[in-house]
Design a protein around this motif. Structure first.
Motif, mmCIF file in Angstrom:
data_model
loop_
_atom_site.group_PDB
_atom_site.id
_atom_site.type_symbol
_atom_site.label_atom_id
_atom_site.label_comp_id
_atom_site.label_asym_id
_atom_site.label_seq_id
_atom_site.Cartn_x
_atom_site.Cartn_y
_atom_site.Cartn_z
ATOM 1 N N GLY A 90 50.799 9.554 31.811
ATOM 2 C CA GLY A 90 51.104 10.782 31.086
ATOM 3 C C GLY A 90 50.995 10.615 29.589
ATOM 4 N N LEU A 91 50.502 11.661 28.930
ATOM 5 C CA LEU A 91 50.363 11.681 27.477
ATOM 6 C C LEU A 91 51.152 12.866 26.937
ATOM 7 N N PHE A 92 52.175 12.595 26.154
ATOM 8 C CA PHE A 92 52.973 13.644 25.530
ATOM 9 C C PHE A 92 52.488 13.798 24.089
ATOM 10 N N MET A 93 52.151 15.009 23.705
ATOM 11 C CA MET A 93 51.552 15.245 22.390
ATOM 12 C C MET A 93 52.606 15.383 21.288
ATOM 13 N N GLU A 94 52.441 14.594 20.259
ATOM 14 C CA GLU A 94 53.089 14.708 18.950
ATOM 15 C C GLU A 94 54.583 14.387 18.920
ATOM 16 N N THR A 95 55.456 15.331 19.269
ATOM 17 C CA THR A 95 56.893 15.104 19.097
ATOM 18 C C THR A 95 57.675 15.271 20.393
ATOM 19 N N GLU A 96 56.975 15.543 21.494
ATOM 20 C CA GLU A 96 57.659 15.864 22.743
ATOM 21 C C GLU A 96 58.255 14.613 23.385
ATOM 22 N N PHE B 155 52.931 7.888 27.399
ATOM 23 C CA PHE B 155 52.631 7.555 26.008
ATOM 24 C C PHE B 155 52.881 8.766 25.122
ATOM 25 N N LEU B 156 53.403 8.517 23.941
ATOM 26 C CA LEU B 156 53.527 9.554 22.922
ATOM 27 C C LEU B 156 52.281 9.455 22.050
ATOM 28 N N VAL B 157 51.451 10.504 22.093
ATOM 29 C CA VAL B 157 50.121 10.468 21.485
ATOM 30 C C VAL B 157 50.063 11.399 20.281
ATOM 31 N N ASN B 158 49.308 10.956 19.254
ATOM 32 C CA ASN B 158 49.259 11.697 17.992
ATOM 33 C C ASN B 158 50.673 11.897 17.471
ATOM 34 N N ALA B 159 51.468 10.870 17.633
ATOM 35 C CA ALA B 159 52.909 10.965 17.403
ATOM 36 C C ALA B 159 53.235 11.070 15.919
ATOM 37 N N ARG B 160 54.164 11.938 15.649
ATOM 38 C CA ARG B 160 54.694 12.064 14.286
ATOM 39 C C ARG B 160 56.204 12.172 14.352
ATOM 40 N N LEU B 161 56.864 11.694 13.331
ATOM 41 C CA LEU B 161 58.325 11.732 13.277
ATOM 42 C C LEU B 161 58.737 11.832 11.819
ATOM 43 N N SER B 162 59.332 12.952 11.461
ATOM 44 C CA SER B 162 59.769 13.142 10.079
ATOM 45 C C SER B 162 61.032 12.323 9.820
ATOM 46 N N GLU B 163 61.327 12.124 8.551
ATOM 47 C CA GLU B 163 62.538 11.386 8.184
ATOM 48 C C GLU B 163 63.778 12.097 8.707
ATOM 49 N N ARG B 164 63.768 13.428 8.629
ATOM 50 C CA ARG B 164 64.898 14.208 9.119
ATOM 51 C C ARG B 164 65.079 14.009 10.623
ATOM 52 N N SER B 165 63.973 14.048 11.377
ATOM 53 C CA SER B 165 64.067 13.876 12.832
ATOM 54 C C SER B 165 64.536 12.476 13.195
ATOM 55 N N ALA B 166 64.073 11.486 12.442
ATOM 56 C CA ALA B 166 64.508 10.109 12.709
ATOM 57 C C ALA B 166 66.017 9.975 12.506
ATOM 58 N N ARG B 167 66.545 10.633 11.475
ATOM 59 C CA ARG B 167 67.993 10.597 11.240
ATOM 60 C C ARG B 167 68.738 11.259 12.407
ATOM 61 N N ARG B 168 68.206 12.370 12.906
ATOM 62 C CA ARG B 168 68.852 13.056 14.016
ATOM 63 C C ARG B 168 68.880 12.194 15.271
ATOM 64 N N VAL B 169 67.770 11.502 15.526
ATOM 65 C CA VAL B 169 67.726 10.616 16.694
ATOM 66 C C VAL B 169 68.765 9.517 16.557
ATOM 67 N N ASN B 170 68.887 8.954 15.366
ATOM 68 C CA ASN B 170 69.838 7.866 15.143
ATOM 69 C C ASN B 170 71.277 8.324 15.272
#
Length: 453
Positions: free
Chosen positions: A144-150, A167-182
């Motif tokens: 499976g390939l999940f696109m971008e942020t899914e 796999f997370l493909v064409n993956a992007r993660l903003s600084e704000r999203s990274a903080r939320r995950v943490n």
């Protein structure tokens, strides 16, 4: 499906995941009610509801396809080069979405492949154990390939437990999203660590995934640079632009605007027209990001007293543009037409803190871009475009009653034909120079799948 933590594969954290499942069960009736509410405007929202619950799939069921999850319109369009590459190899695709517009876009882009059975479209079920389990048991994809942020926890954790490489493909993660995950601690980080691999757009994105403990990361670039512009839409846009040039008018496209931004843009545009700075006043085309806001934006344009017409009111290019001050782009999937007709793009989502929208398609059409301060969702693409001279940043407060900042920037740039021409060439060059992510993704995935087996 058990809620136990799978120690061998390091799967879902037990307590957090149990709470997540409880929350989903409580929200499920609201999700169905929301679909019914949206059906007031488009009955298609009520189509395929069983798929959202993990059953009711039409036969025949083809197992062993490559599963690509593209949640909505942007991700579906981004997946186009990758899907076409796999189709050229003779692979079959299971294409899943979460939104009606994403599914419509996929149906439009891949009509032939869907008709001949190479692509099967379904909704990804709500992220509960029993729908996800039935979905996976029904289709049994290769990988499976999940696109971008899914990153849906139930699907991702279950994939790892059953050794289905995701796999997370064409993956992007903003600084704000990274903080939320943490903020979710180990549970949040475990979600991204459960992917078999992450193919990131940029070094910025890769660093943020590493900060979450993800180890298998490759930087492959942004696949959106490889997405082709629809030639028919480009041709329509060029015809429209020729009509404007006959009347010596420029056009600005306010693209993918978000709630609150239209008021700023329309006030600035009205002030620009009132300034009488142009012998032939330019034309503004406003294209809201979300279709459900078309009527609301039409009311805003009308209330400010600007002469406008909806895109839906003509079949080709508007014959009376000379009498208009604004065009409302109330259509889906026609951005290449709007960009090809424009001399300048004002990128929505960047004037207010929404993180910005994709500027790559505008640059591919050779259209210069104006960006607000808020581009964290497309950080590297924005920085590269600014450095290349394909884009300019609007500095100053465009929020607190000061659309004059935006008005002055528009006036200065629209009055400088040589600068616009220079930016147009830079935009096209920038677009071409960043292509090639599709091939890098295919190579990376081939290697990963081989080693996984």
């Amino acid at each position: 499906m058990s809620l136990k933590t799978n120690s061998e594969y390091g799967a879902r954290p037990r307590i957090w995941f149990a709470f997540y499942q409880l929350l989903w069960h409580l929200l499920l009736p609201l999700a169905i009610i929301r679909l019914a509410w949206c059906a007031r405007h488009a009955f298609s929202y009520l189509h395929h509801i069983p798929e959202r619950l993990g059953f009711g799939y039409k036969k025949p069921i083809y197992q062993g396809s490559i599963w690509i999850h593209a949640v909505s319109v942007g991700e579906t369009r981004a997946a186009q080069p990758l899907i076409e590459a796999y189709l050229a190899r003779g692979e079959s695709i299971l294409l899943t979405h979460m939104t009606l517009n994403g599914r419509r876009t996929g149906k439009q882009l891949f009509a032939q492949a869907i008709a001949n059975g190479q692509i099967r479209q379904v909704y990804l079920p709500y992220d509960l154990c029993w729908p996800v389990e039935n979905f996976l048991n029904t289709f049994k994809p290769q990988f499976g390939l999940f696109m971008e942020t899914e990153a849906w926890p139930t699907a991702v954790f279950r994939g790892k437990e059953i050794r289905l490489p995701l796999f997370l493909v064409n993956a992007r993660l903003s600084e704000r999203s990274a903080r939320r995950v943490n903020q979710f601690g180990k549970a949040g980080r475990a979600l991204f660590q459960a992917f078999a691999g992450v193919l990131a757009q940029t070094e910025f994105d890769a660093q943020r995934y590493r900060s979450l403990g993800v180890e298998n990361i490759q930087i492959v670039g942004n696949i959106k640079f490889d997405v082709p512009l629809d030639p028919d839409l480009v041709a329509q846009g060029k015809m429209w632009r020729q009509d404007l040039q006959v009347n010596k008018r420029l056009m600005v496209c306010a693209s993918s605007t978000r709630d609150g931004e239209e008021a700023i843009i329309l006030k600035a545009w009205n002030d620009l027209l009132m300034s009488n700075a142009f012998e032939n006043p330019p034309l503004l085309c406003v294209v809201p990001r979300h279709p459900e806001r078309f009527a609301e934006v039409a009311e805003q344009i009308s209330s400010i007293g600007l002469k406008f017409r909806r895109r839906s009111e003509w079949t080709s290019t508007p014959s009376d543009c000379i009498n208009l001050e604004v065009v409302l782009g109330d259509s889906m999937g026609e951005m290449p037409m709007y960009y090809s007709a424009s001399d300048l793009v004002l990128m929505g989502g960047s004037l207010l803190p929404f993180g910005g929208q994709n500027l790559i398609e505008a640059c591919a059409a050779g259209c210069p871009v104006l960006l607000g301060e808020h581009t964290y969702n497309f950080q590297q693409a924005a920085l590269d475009a600014l450095q290349a001279g394909a884009a300019q940043r609007i500095h100053g407060d465009v929020i607190l009653g000061e659309p004059i900042v935006l008005m002055e920037v528009l006036k200065e740039l629209l009055s400088n034909a040589s600068e616009l021409a220079k930016m147009s060439v830079a935009a096209k060059t920038y677009s071409v120079e960043h292509q090639g992510a599709t091939e890098r993704i295919l190579i990376a995935l081939d290697q990963q799948i081989k080693s996984w087996a």
